[in-house]
Write a protein that holds these residues in place. Structure first.
Motif, PDB file in Angstrom:
ATOM      1  N   TYR A 214       0.840  -1.189   0.000  1.00  0.00           N
ATOM      2  CA  TYR A 214       0.000   0.000   0.000  1.00  0.00           C
ATOM      3  C   TYR A 214       0.877   1.243   0.000  1.00  0.00           C
ATOM      4  O   TYR A 214       1.914   1.280   0.665  1.00  0.00           O
ATOM      5  N   GLU A 215       0.442   2.257  -0.732  1.00  0.00           N
ATOM      6  CA  GLU A 215       1.007   3.594  -0.607  1.00  0.00           C
ATOM      7  C   GLU A 215       0.150   4.327   0.418  1.00  0.00           C
ATOM      8  O   GLU A 215      -1.081   4.368   0.296  1.00  0.00           O
ATOM      9  N   SER A 216       0.774   4.887   1.449  1.00  0.00           N
ATOM     10  CA  SER A 216       0.020   5.520   2.522  1.00  0.00           C
ATOM     11  C   SER A 216      -0.897   6.630   1.995  1.00  0.00           C
ATOM     12  O   SER A 216      -0.525   7.369   1.087  1.00  0.00           O
ATOM     13  N   ARG A 217      -2.078   6.726   2.576  1.00  0.00           N
ATOM     14  CA  ARG A 217      -3.050   7.744   2.152  1.00  0.00           C
ATOM     15  C   ARG A 217      -2.551   9.144   2.512  1.00  0.00           C
ATOM     16  O   ARG A 217      -2.908  10.133   1.863  1.00  0.00           O
ATOM     17  N   VAL A 218      -1.737   9.229   3.555  1.00  0.00           N
ATOM     18  CA  VAL A 218      -1.205  10.521   3.983  1.00  0.00           C
ATOM     19  C   VAL A 218       0.322  10.470   3.976  1.00  0.00           C
ATOM     20  O   VAL A 218       0.924   9.406   4.131  1.00  0.00           O
TER      21      VAL A 218
ATOM     22  N   PHE B 266      -2.605  14.901   2.733  1.00  0.00           N
ATOM     23  CA  PHE B 266      -2.865  13.899   1.705  1.00  0.00           C
ATOM     24  C   PHE B 266      -1.621  13.613   0.865  1.00  0.00           C
ATOM     25  O   PHE B 266      -0.879  14.529   0.498  1.00  0.00           O
ATOM     26  N   THR B 267      -1.420  12.363   0.539  1.00  0.00           N
ATOM     27  CA  THR B 267      -0.385  11.971  -0.412  1.00  0.00           C
ATOM     28  C   THR B 267      -0.770  12.495  -1.793  1.00  0.00           C
ATOM     29  O   THR B 267      -1.957  12.467  -2.150  1.00  0.00           O
ATOM     30  N   PRO B 268       0.191  12.997  -2.591  1.00  0.00           N
ATOM     31  CA  PRO B 268      -0.144  13.482  -3.939  1.00  0.00           C
ATOM     32  C   PRO B 268      -0.918  12.431  -4.739  1.00  0.00           C
ATOM     33  O   PRO B 268      -0.517  11.272  -4.816  1.00  0.00           O
ATOM     34  N   GLY B 269      -2.026  12.859  -5.305  1.00  0.00           N
ATOM     35  CA  GLY B 269      -2.841  11.957  -6.110  1.00  0.00           C
ATOM     36  C   GLY B 269      -3.886  11.193  -5.322  1.00  0.00           C
ATOM     37  O   GLY B 269      -4.777  10.570  -5.919  1.00  0.00           O
ATOM     38  N   ALA B 270      -3.819  11.230  -3.994  1.00  0.00           N
ATOM     39  CA  ALA B 270      -4.794  10.499  -3.179  1.00  0.00           C
ATOM     40  C   ALA B 270      -6.125  11.235  -3.159  1.00  0.00           C
ATOM     41  O   ALA B 270      -6.156  12.474  -3.141  1.00  0.00           O
ATOM     42  N   PRO B 271      -7.228  10.514  -3.155  1.00  0.00           N
ATOM     43  CA  PRO B 271      -8.537  11.174  -3.059  1.00  0.00           C
ATOM     44  C   PRO B 271      -8.637  11.991  -1.775  1.00  0.00           C
ATOM     45  O   PRO B 271      -8.140  11.584  -0.725  1.00  0.00           O
ATOM     46  N   ARG B 272      -9.284  13.140  -1.874  1.00  0.00           N
ATOM     47  CA  ARG B 272      -9.414  14.019  -0.715  1.00  0.00           C
ATOM     48  C   ARG B 272     -10.782  13.893  -0.046  1.00  0.00           C
ATOM     49  O   ARG B 272     -11.187  14.757   0.734  1.00  0.00           O
ATOM     50  N   THR B 273     -11.474  12.845  -0.353  1.00  0.00           N
ATOM     51  CA  THR B 273     -12.756  12.561   0.291  1.00  0.00           C
ATOM     52  C   THR B 273     -12.647  11.243   1.036  1.00  0.00           C
ATOM     53  O   THR B 273     -11.793  10.405   0.738  1.00  0.00           O
TER      54      THR B 273
END
Length: 310
Positions: A75-79, A90-97
């Motif tokens: 997994y790439e961390s969400r944050v 937020f990690t770049p490209g991660a959904p912000r919802t």
């Protein structure tokens, strides 16, 4: 590049924080440091998923993203951690919802082998050998063999005093023609083809330096073709004194006011200044959500109030 990744246990950002917290209702994210390393968790108040962090990707100058393994899936961390705010976002490209499930909230799954191989391939050395992915053999960061290929024969010949044979036995990217050289760097730093295939537009492609460079007139009109190595020595830390790049610009753009293009000087002189060229012709932009200004490698005359040229 040697610091493109590290074991999470060796991450300076994580060593300096016993706990980092980020809220995205109904979820709370935490990275907690213990004697056994750093653990990443997400909870909705009723249930929690926690796993040890395996890897920290990124030097940490702007930020650092984490990779963990759970039930055989990476997994790439969400944050991610950002130095400017000394905290998580937020990690770049991660959904912000908020994600629909706790499992989805953990981060982005690397479900396909090619994606995992490429992520580790750009941030580590020898993660994949003989077409097999092996975390036990990899070397953190981008080291010699990541760019030069297997070096055992080279080392043996150099030790034996066979200098010419030793030099010939190793891959030297500097010997590539300009197009191939920029594509070589673009394997990790992204090329025009990456932009075309991923349909990456706007500021999202700012960090695709080879793509941006190839949009420049310095690239299009120069027979010698400016390359990444013109300004950057991959064996040394990045030069941070912006004035140090002036000589690179003036090697083609004559410094005298009545310059004309010649074989040695193919570009017109700047009518404004011959100092700190990159501050005007390679502007910096804020990447949304990354809390950092990145240099645009699209070298050009920048017009006042000009929008980011895609």
């Amino acid at each position: 590049m040697a610091n493109a990744s590290t074991h999470a246990a060796d991450s300076e950002a994580l060593r300096l924080h016993d706990q980092l917290t980020f809220r995205l209702p109904p979820y709370t994210y935490q990275i907690t440091r213990t004697e056994n390393g750093s653990f990443y968790s997400v909870t909705n108040g009723a249930h929690t998923i926690s796993a040890p962090l395996g890897w920290a990707f990124g030097l940490g100058e702007s930020g650092q993203t984490y990779v963990l393994e759970r039930n055989g899936t990476f997994y790439e961390s969400r944050v991610s951690y950002y130095r400017a705010i000394d905290g998580l976002d937020f990690t770049p490209g991660a959904p912000r919802t908020a994600s629909p499930t706790l499992e989805d909230a953990l981060g982005r799954r690397m479900l396909y082998a090619p994606e995992t191989h490429r992520c580790f391939g750009c941030h580590t050395t020898a993660a994949t050998t003989n077409n097999r992915f092996n975390l036990n053999r990899l070397i953190p960061g981008v080291t010699c063999e990541a760019c030069h290929g297997p070096g055992a024969t080279h080392v043996a010949m150099m030790k034996a005093g066979q200098k010419e044979e030793g030099i010939a036995s190793i891959m030297n990217p500097r010997r590539l023609n300009p197009v191939d050289l920029v594509d070589f760097c673009g394997t990790c730093h992204r090329t025009f083809m990456d932009v075309a295939l991923s349909h990456t537009s706007g500021l999202a492609n700012l960090r695709f330096q080879p793509y941006r460079l190839e949009r420049s007139k310095c690239w299009e009109k120069s027979e010698a073709r400016i390359t990444c190595l013109t300004c950057h020595n991959p064996h040394q830390p990045r030069v941070r004194d912006l004035a140090a790049y002036d000589d690179k610009c003036l090697s083609c753009h004559r410094s005298d006011a009545d310059s004309h293009s010649t074989d040695d000087h193919r570009g017109k002189a700047c009518t404004v200044s011959k100092n700190n060229c990159v501050t005007c012709h390679m502007p910096k932009y804020d990447m949304p959500g990354m809390h950092f200004k990145f240099t645009d490698h699209f070298i050009r005359v920048v017009r006042k109030d000009e929008a980011y040229p895609d």
